[in-house]
Design a protein around this motif. Structure first.
Motif, PDB file in Angstrom:
ATOM      1  N   THR A 131       9.313  25.745  49.744  1.00  0.00           N
ATOM      2  CA  THR A 131       9.885  27.350  49.243  1.00  0.00           C
ATOM      3  C   THR A 131       8.913  27.824  48.905  1.00  0.00           C
ATOM      4  O   THR A 131       8.290  28.163  47.855  1.00  0.00           O
ATOM      5  CB  THR A 131      11.025  27.663  48.026  1.00  0.00           C
ATOM      6  N   SER A 151       8.446  32.193  48.107  1.00  0.00           N
ATOM      7  CA  SER A 151       8.784  34.244  48.194  1.00  0.00           C
ATOM      8  C   SER A 151       8.959  34.382  48.806  1.00  0.00           C
ATOM      9  O   SER A 151       7.282  35.360  49.293  1.00  0.00           O
ATOM     10  CB  SER A 151       8.719  34.498  46.338  1.00  0.00           C
ATOM     11  N   ASP A 152       9.543  35.782  49.683  1.00  0.00           N
ATOM     12  CA  ASP A 152       9.196  36.432  50.608  1.00  0.00           C
ATOM     13  C   ASP A 152       8.968  37.732  50.059  1.00  0.00           C
ATOM     14  O   ASP A 152      10.768  38.527  50.061  1.00  0.00           O
ATOM     15  CB  ASP A 152      10.071  36.061  51.790  1.00  0.00           C
ATOM     16  N   LYS A 153       8.143  38.763  49.868  1.00  0.00           N
ATOM     17  CA  LYS A 153       8.489  40.013  48.837  1.00  0.00           C
ATOM     18  C   LYS A 153       8.566  41.500  49.551  1.00  0.00           C
ATOM     19  O   LYS A 153       7.757  41.987  49.293  1.00  0.00           O
ATOM     20  CB  LYS A 153       7.988  40.026  47.545  1.00  0.00           C
ATOM     21  N   THR A 154       8.182  41.384  50.866  1.00  0.00           N
ATOM     22  CA  THR A 154       7.991  42.165  52.071  1.00  0.00           C
ATOM     23  C   THR A 154       8.794  42.890  52.187  1.00  0.00           C
ATOM     24  O   THR A 154       8.839  44.120  51.987  1.00  0.00           O
ATOM     25  CB  THR A 154       7.489  41.598  53.299  1.00  0.00           C
ATOM     26  N   GLY A 155      10.645  42.565  51.753  1.00  0.00           N
ATOM     27  CA  GLY A 155      11.433  43.483  51.978  1.00  0.00           C
ATOM     28  C   GLY A 155      11.790  44.310  50.372  1.00  0.00           C
ATOM     29  O   GLY A 155      11.285  43.445  49.936  1.00  0.00           O
ATOM     30  N   ILE A 181      15.282  43.102  49.465  1.00  0.00           N
ATOM     31  CA  ILE A 181      15.190  42.748  48.560  1.00  0.00           C
ATOM     32  C   ILE A 181      14.340  40.307  48.669  1.00  0.00           C
ATOM     33  O   ILE A 181      14.387  40.699  50.310  1.00  0.00           O
ATOM     34  CB  ILE A 181      16.577  42.083  49.069  1.00  0.00           C
ATOM     35  N   GLU A 182      14.267  39.901  47.606  1.00  0.00           N
ATOM     36  CA  GLU A 182      13.279  39.159  47.276  1.00  0.00           C
ATOM     37  C   GLU A 182      14.163  38.008  47.850  1.00  0.00           C
ATOM     38  O   GLU A 182      15.106  37.728  47.621  1.00  0.00           O
ATOM     39  CB  GLU A 182      13.206  38.579  46.101  1.00  0.00           C
ATOM     40  N   LYS A 183      13.250  37.328  49.213  1.00  0.00           N
ATOM     41  CA  LYS A 183      14.273  36.187  49.874  1.00  0.00           C
ATOM     42  C   LYS A 183      13.683  34.709  49.412  1.00  0.00           C
ATOM     43  O   LYS A 183      12.279  35.223  49.663  1.00  0.00           O
ATOM     44  CB  LYS A 183      14.640  36.604  50.811  1.00  0.00           C
ATOM     45  N   LYS A 184      14.405  33.529  49.597  1.00  0.00           N
ATOM     46  CA  LYS A 184      13.113  32.641  48.853  1.00  0.00           C
ATOM     47  C   LYS A 184      13.870  32.067  50.458  1.00  0.00           C
ATOM     48  O   LYS A 184      14.735  31.989  50.898  1.00  0.00           O
ATOM     49  CB  LYS A 184      13.444  31.632  48.588  1.00  0.00           C
ATOM     50  N   LEU A 185      12.445  31.384  51.067  1.00  0.00           N
ATOM     51  CA  LEU A 185      11.884  30.927  52.378  1.00  0.00           C
ATOM     52  C   LEU A 185      11.897  29.262  52.470  1.00  0.00           C
ATOM     53  O   LEU A 185      11.249  28.675  51.549  1.00  0.00           O
ATOM     54  CB  LEU A 185      11.404  31.786  53.846  1.00  0.00           C
TER      55      LEU A 185
END
Length: 129
Positions: free
Chosen positions: A9, A11-15, A17-21
């Motif tokens: 996993t 963390s996608d912090k580009t948007g 809301i932080e998403k775990k991908l």
């Protein structure tokens, strides 16, 4: 034979809301040493292991010398090795002097044959995750 991968996993912090991908990440099966490489090459041709080992060691030294001289080095059907370098940013060009530019790493740019062959690489999930 397939390559193994594991799922990690990140963390996608580009948007907003932080998403775990989840991402597939390759796992190496180990490392092939220069001696092992020389042995395999010697088994495929008329050269002895010592001949191949000597050639590989000399090739390593020559690649280093040519990179120091400012050349890129082509490895037949594999790609090119080249030097990446840089410096901090300066407000005036005269401040960017030779002693402030540093070698960062040796980079590899794939050749067309290797790029084509990579399309046929197969992957399997690592069984011990």
């Amino acid at each position: 034979m397939a390559h193994f991968y594991v799922v990690r996993t990140k963390s996608d912090k580009t948007g907003p809301i932080e998403k775990k991908l989840f991402y597939g990440v390759p796992v190496t099966k180990g490392r092939i040493t220069t001696d092992q490489l020389a042995e395999e090459i010697a088994d495929r041709c008329s050269l002895t292991r010592g001949d191949v080992l000597g050639a590989v060691c000399e090739m390593s030294d020559i690649i280093l010398e040519r990179l120091k001289e400012g050349y890129s080095v082509e490895l037949k059907d594999m790609g090119d090795l080249y030097l990446a370098a840089g410096s901090e940013g300066y407000e005036q060009a005269k401040d960017c002097t030779p002693h402030r530019v540093k070698a960062k790493r040796v980079c590899f740019r794939m050749g067309s044959r290797l790029r084509k062959e990579m399309k046929f690489f197969k992957f399997e999930r690592y069984p011990f995750e």
